[in-house]
Design an enzyme around this catalytic site. Structure first.
Site, PDB file in Angstrom:
ATOM      1  N   THR A  16      -8.692   6.527  -2.699  1.00 16.55           N
ATOM      2  CA  THR A  16     -10.054   6.098  -3.046  1.00 16.55           C
ATOM      3  C   THR A  16     -11.049   7.233  -2.864  1.00 16.55           C
ATOM      4  O   THR A  16     -12.107   7.236  -3.484  1.00 16.55           O
ATOM      5  CB  THR A  16     -10.503   4.884  -2.202  1.00 16.55           C
ATOM      6  OG1 THR A  16     -10.370   5.193  -0.806  1.00 16.55           O
ATOM      7  CG2 THR A  16      -9.671   3.655  -2.531  1.00 16.55           C
ATOM      8  N   LYS A  28      -9.107  13.643   4.156  1.00 12.15           N
ATOM      9  CA  LYS A  28      -8.242  12.455   4.148  1.00 12.15           C
ATOM     10  C   LYS A  28      -7.335  12.536   5.372  1.00 12.15           C
ATOM     11  O   LYS A  28      -7.321  13.544   6.079  1.00 12.15           O
ATOM     12  CB  LYS A  28      -7.423  12.375   2.863  1.00 12.15           C
ATOM     13  CG  LYS A  28      -6.611  13.624   2.559  1.00 12.15           C
ATOM     14  CD  LYS A  28      -5.883  13.496   1.233  1.00 12.15           C
ATOM     15  CE  LYS A  28      -6.851  13.614   0.086  1.00 12.15           C
ATOM     16  NZ  LYS A  28      -6.696  12.571  -0.912  1.00 12.15           N
ATOM     17  N   ARG A  29      -6.601  11.472   5.620  1.00 13.64           N
ATOM     18  CA  ARG A  29      -5.641  11.480   6.729  1.00 13.64           C
ATOM     19  C   ARG A  29      -4.664  12.642   6.566  1.00 13.64           C
ATOM     20  O   ARG A  29      -4.232  12.945   5.458  1.00 13.64           O
ATOM     21  CB  ARG A  29      -4.890  10.143   6.734  1.00 13.64           C
ATOM     22  CG  ARG A  29      -3.863   9.981   7.830  1.00 13.64           C
ATOM     23  CD  ARG A  29      -3.394   8.539   7.862  1.00 13.64           C
ATOM     24  NE  ARG A  29      -2.874   8.095   6.584  1.00 13.64           N
ATOM     25  CZ  ARG A  29      -1.589   8.173   6.216  1.00 13.64           C
ATOM     26  NH1 ARG A  29      -0.695   8.717   7.039  1.00 13.64           N
ATOM     27  NH2 ARG A  29      -1.184   7.707   5.052  1.00 13.64           N
ATOM     28  N   LYS A  49     -14.548   8.478  -4.997  1.00 12.18           N
ATOM     29  CA  LYS A  49     -15.852   8.753  -4.395  1.00 12.18           C
ATOM     30  C   LYS A  49     -16.338  10.148  -4.783  1.00 12.18           C
ATOM     31  O   LYS A  49     -17.524  10.344  -5.080  1.00 12.18           O
ATOM     32  CB  LYS A  49     -15.759   8.613  -2.872  1.00 12.18           C
ATOM     33  CG  LYS A  49     -15.420   7.207  -2.403  1.00 12.18           C
ATOM     34  CD  LYS A  49     -14.931   7.190  -0.967  1.00 12.18           C
ATOM     35  CE  LYS A  49     -14.327   5.839  -0.613  1.00 12.18           C
ATOM     36  NZ  LYS A  49     -13.615   5.860   0.671  1.00 12.18           N
ATOM     37  N   HIS A  82       0.799  -1.227   0.000  1.00 13.67           N
ATOM     38  CA  HIS A  82       0.000   0.000   0.000  1.00 13.67           C
ATOM     39  C   HIS A  82       0.829   1.272   0.000  1.00 13.67           C
ATOM     40  O   HIS A  82       0.264   2.366  -0.041  1.00 13.67           O
ATOM     41  CB  HIS A  82      -0.927   0.036   1.222  1.00 13.67           C
ATOM     42  CG  HIS A  82      -2.155  -0.799   1.064  1.00 13.67           C
ATOM     43  ND1 HIS A  82      -3.331  -0.322   0.519  1.00 13.67           N
ATOM     44  CD2 HIS A  82      -2.397  -2.090   1.379  1.00 13.67           C
ATOM     45  CE1 HIS A  82      -4.235  -1.281   0.505  1.00 13.67           C
ATOM     46  NE2 HIS A  82      -3.697  -2.365   1.025  1.00 13.67           N
ATOM     47  N   LYS A 117       0.310  14.542   1.710  1.00 15.87           N
ATOM     48  CA  LYS A 117      -1.042  14.802   1.186  1.00 15.87           C
ATOM     49  C   LYS A 117      -1.297  16.300   1.001  1.00 15.87           C
ATOM     50  O   LYS A 117      -2.263  16.699   0.374  1.00 15.87           O
ATOM     51  CB  LYS A 117      -2.094  14.170   2.103  1.00 15.87           C
ATOM     52  CG  LYS A 117      -2.015  12.639   2.121  1.00 15.87           C
ATOM     53  CD  LYS A 117      -3.040  12.041   3.054  1.00 15.87           C
ATOM     54  CE  LYS A 117      -2.919  10.523   3.153  1.00 15.87           C
ATOM     55  NZ  LYS A 117      -3.371   9.821   1.939  1.00 15.87           N
TER      56      LYS A 117
END
Length: 683
Positions: free
Chosen positions: A643, A535-536, A647, A347, A541
Site C-alpha cells: 500500500t 517499509k518493514r 501512497k 495476506h 522486500k
C-alpha cells in the site's frame, strides 16, 4: 427506544414521535430516526454498546461488518478526526486567537501502538473508508499496553525499547466495563449428563473489558467503533495459582503486539492473545444481535465477520462453540451459520506467515476449541473424499490437522464463504499455486480484492499543499469521489500547473529535510532526487539490493572522476523483527554506508544516505508527499500487494519496481511511461 424496548422521549422533536416500538420493530424506529438525524446533525443515541443508528441500519437489510484483526495501525487521530468532521480550520483559527499553534497540540499525541505494518494500516484505512461511506462497521482487536517496539539506532544498530504509547493516556477511548466478559483457558472439558452440555472444569478465567474508540467518517453522521479488548483479572481467581503469578499472566496478554515466539511460552502467549480478543468479540456480537432479533437463525444474514489474515481464525471454532454449546444448535445449522458469516483475507504466500499451531499447545490451552476443530476436520475430510473421489494425496495436502499441527489457513478456507487475496497477482498465485487444491474443492470461493488506501489521510490531510492545488485545478469533488482525480489528465501538459506542482513538491521536501536535520543531524539538498524506500525490513522486500546500488554509485564516483550523477538522497525507514538477524544486519549496513558516504567531501554533494529512526504512520505522513522516487523492488511473487506504493504514487512520486503485488495493476493504469519496471516479465 431504550435497551429494554420501551419508549424514550427524544428532546425537542415534535414532528417525529416514536410510538412504543419494541426491538423487533426497530427498523420503523430507524426510519424515523433517519429523519430526526437529518434535522439534528450528529446526534447518536446509544442502545446498549452500539449506536442506535447502526442497529437500525443493520435491521433495514444492511449487514454489519465486523473486522477482526490483530492490528489496526491507526496513527494519530486528532487531525484525521477534525478534518473528517470539517472543523480543522475552525479549530486552528480559534486556537490562534489564544496564541496556540495547533501543530504543537498535534505533536502531543502518540501514534497508537496497535499495529506494525501494511496489514494493520489496511485495516485502519478500511475502517475510515467504511465510516465515510456510511456502512456500519466495527473493529475488534487487543488494547496493547505497548506497541511493537520503539526503534532506536545506536552505533548503526537497531535497539528495541518499549513503545509506551499510553503513557499520557488515550483520550479517544471509552472504557465500558458493563460489557466485559470472561474468557476461559486451561481447563478440562467434561460432559454433564444432567444439563446435556459440555462444561469447563478448573478453567482459568480472564476478564475481557472493552475500550471503544470512535472511527469518524468524512462528511457523514456515521461514527463507527473500534473496540479494544483489555485483559484484567477475573473475579473467578484460579485456586491452583498464586495471585501474583496469575495477575502477571493476565497482564502479559495485552502487554505487546506479537510477543517473541521463539519459545513455547511465547507461542502459547500468541495463541492466548488470538483467542482472547476473538472470544470476547464474538460474544459481544451475538449479544448485540439478540438485542434486535429473537434468535440467531438469521445471524449470517445480518453480520459479516471479516478475518484479517490467520490471526483471528479461531473465530470460526469459537462461533461454533457458542452456537452448539450455549445455544443448543445442531451442528449442521451452526456450521451453515458460521461458514456463511466468516470471510477470510489472505495476506501472504510466505510459509513463515501461514500460521500452524502444535496440537499439544492448542489441546491444553483451548481443549473445547480443539475438540471442535477436530470435528470440523473430520467432516471436512469426508467432504474432500467425496469431491476428490478419494484422492489420498490431495487429502493429505489439505487436511486441517496433520503432522501434529493445526493449519489455520486451511481452517479459514473451510469455514469461510469468501477467501480473497489482496492484489490480482497475489490472488492468481493463491488460486493456481499455493491454494490450488482448495480452489478445486471450492471453485467459487476464491476472489480478489486489491488493497486500497484512504486518499483523505494520505493525500488531502498529509499533503495540504497538493490538496489546495487540486482544489484550485479540478474542484473539491475528488475528496468524496477520488475518481474525479482523472480530471487532472486535462492539465498534464499545462506548464503553469506543472510549475505549481513542482513548488508543492519542494515545500514538502523541505518539511522532510527539516525533520531529518532535527533528528539525524544530516543536511540534505532539497534540489536532489529524494529516492525513498520505507517499509518493514525483510529479505524479500530487498532493502539490501537498494543499498548495494548506493555502494555501486559511491564506488564508481571514487574510482572514475568522470562519473557523476544528478544529486540523489537515498532515504530508508524500516523496523526489523527483534529476532530477525539478517534484517538487523541490513539496518547496520545502511547506517555504515551512510557514515562513509555522507562524510566524504568528494561525493557528499552528489550522494547522501539517511536512515529514519522508528518509522511509523506519523513519519510516513511527512515522507510520502516528499518522495521523487518510490522504491517498490520486492522479489516478484512475494509481495502480496503493498500500500506504500499507492501512497507514494498518489503524491506524485515515480515508482521504480518489479512486477509484483499491486505494482502490476498500477502499471496497467498509469502506462509504461509513468512507472519504471525491471526484472523478469511473463513475456
Amino acid at each position: 427506544v431504550n435497551e429494554n424496548g420501551t419508549q424514550q422521549v427524544l428532546p425537542e422533536v415534535n414532528e417525529f414521535k416514536i410510538q412504543e416500538y419494541d426491538l423487533l420493530h426497530i427498523s420503523e424506529a430507524g426510519k424515523a430516526l433517519e429523519k430526526i438525524r437529518n434535522r439534528m446533525g450528529n446526534a447518536i443515541y446509544e442502545l446498549g454498546s452500539w449506536p442506535m443508528f447502526e442497529i437500525a441500519v443493520s435491521h433495514t437489510d444492511k449487514e454489519s461488518i465486523l473486522h477482526f484483526s490483530m492490528e489496526f495501525l491507526i496513527g494519530r487521530l486528532l487531525v484525521n478526526n477534525m478534518m473528517n468532521l470539517g472543523i480543522y480550520e475552525i479549530a486552528k483559527d480559534g486556537l490562534e486567537d489564544y496564541g496556540i499553534n495547533i501543530h504543537d497540540l498535534e505533536e502531543l499525541e502518540s501514534d497508537a501502538g496497535l499495529g506494525n505494518g501494511g496489514l494493520g494500516r489496511l485495516a485502519a484505512c478500511f475502517m475510515d473508508s467504511l465510516a465515510s461511506l456510511s456502512y456500519p462497521a466495527f473493529g475488534n482487536t487487543i488494547r496493547y499496553e505497548y506497541g511493537l517496539f520503539k526503534q532506536k539506532i545506536e552505533n548503526g544498530y537497531q535497539v528495541e525499547v518499549p513503545d509506551q504509547w499510553l503513557r499520557l493516556g488515550n483520550m479517544w477511548e471509552v472504557r465500558k466495563p458493563k460489557h466485559a466478559v470472561d474468557v476461559k483457558f486451561w481447563c478440562r472439558v467434561v460432559w454433564n449428563e444432567e444439563t446435556g452440555k459440555w462444561e469447563h472444569v478448573d478453567a482459568e478465567c480472564v476478564r475481557a473489558v472493552p475500550y471503544d474508540m470512535p472511527i469518524v467518517g468524512n462528511d457523514t453522521t456515521v461514527t463507527n467503533t473500534l473496540r479494544l479488548w483489555h485483559a484484567e483479572p477475573s473475579e473467578e481467581i484460579p485456586s491452583n495459582k498464586d495471585f501474583r503469578q496469575y495477575a502477571q499472566e493476565v497482564r502479559d496478554i495485552c502487554q505487546t503486539l506479537y510477543p517473541d515466539d521463539s519459545t513455547l511460552a511465547g507461542r502459547t502467549l500468541r495463541l492466548k492473545q488470538q483467542y482472547f480478543f476473538v472470544s470476547a468479540g464474538i460474544r459481544a456480537i451475538i449479544k448485540n444481535h439478540l438485542r434486535v432479533y429473537p434468535s440467531l437463525s438469521n445471524f449470517h444474514e445480518k453480520n459479516v465477520i471479516q478475518l484479517n489474515d490467520t490471526h483471528p481464525v479461531l473465530a470460526i471454532p469459537e462461533l461454533m462453540r457458542i452456537l452448539v454449546d450455549e445455544y443448543d444448535m445442531e451442528w449442521d445449522e451452526a456450521w451453515h451459520i458460521t461458514s456463511h458469516t466468516c470471510a477470510y483475507t489472505n495476506h501472504t504466500i510466505l510459509a513463515e506467515a501461514l500460521e500452524k499451531w502444535p496440537v499439544s499447545t492448542m489441546e491444553s490451552l483451548l481443549p473445547r476449541i480443539y475438540q471442535i476443530i477436530e470435528e470440523i476436520n473430520r467432516r471436512f475430510i469426508g467432504y474432500v473424499k467425496q469431491v476428490s473421489d478419494h484422492d489420498d494425496d490431495l487429502l493429505n495436502r489439505v487436511m486441517i490437522i496433520k503432522d501434529g499441527q493445526v493449519y489455520m489457513a486451511h481452517l479459514a478456507i473451510a469455514g469461510s464463504f469468501s477467501v480473497n487475496g489482496v492484489a490480482r497477482l497475489h490472488s492468481q498465485i493463491l488460486k493456481e499455486q499455493e491454494m490450488k487444491d482448495f480452489n478445486f474443492l471450492y471453485p467459487n470461493k476464491f476472489n480478489n480484492k486489491t488493497n486500497g488506501i484512504t486518499h483523505r489521510r494520505w493525500l488531502a490531510y498529509s499533503n495540504p499543499e497538493l490538496s489546495a492545488l487540486l482544489n484550485e485545478t479540478i474542484g473539491t469533488d475528488w475528496l468524496k469521489h477520488p475518481e474525479q482525480l482523472e480530471k487532472l489528465m486535462e492539465y498534464v501538459d499545462d506548464s503553469i500547473v506543472q510549475g505549481k506542482f513542482y513548488n508543492v513538491k519542494q515545500q514538502r521536501k523541505q518539511v522532510l529535510a527539516d525533520y531529518i536535520y532535527k533528528h539525524n543531524g544530516i543536511r540534505i539538498d532539497t534540489n536532489s532526487i529524494f529516492d525513498i524506500q520505507v517499509k518493514r525490513l525483510h529479505a524479500y522486500k530487498r532493502q539490501l539490493l537498494n543499498i548495494m546500488h548506493v555502494i555501486y554509485l559511491y564506488q564508481e564516483m571514487k574510482v572514475n572522476p568522470e562519473f557523476r550523477i544528478y544529486p540523489r538522497t537515498f532515504i530508508f525507514g524500516a523496523k526489523a523483527a527483534p529476532a530477525y538477524y539478517f534484517a538487523k544486519k541490513v539496518i547496520k549496513l545502511i547506517n555504515s554506508v551512510a557514515d562513509i558516504v555522507n562524510n566524504d567531501p568528494e561525493t557528499s554533494d552528489y550522494l547522501k544516505v539517511v536512515f529514519i529512526e522508528n518509522y511509523g504512520v506519523t513519519i510516513a505522513e511527512k515522507i510520502m508527499p516528499a518522495a521523487d522516487v518510490s522504491e517498490q523492488i520486492s522479489t516478484a511473487g512475494k509481495e502480496a500487494s503493498g500500500t506504500g506504493n499507492m501512497k507514494f504514487m498518489m503524491n506524485g512520486a515515480v515508482t521504480i519496481g518489479t512486477l509484483d503485488g499491486a505494482n502490476v495493476e498500477m502499471a496497467e493504469r498509469v502506462g509504461d511511461d509513468n512507472i519504471i519496471i525491471f526484472g523478469l516479465k511473463d513475456n
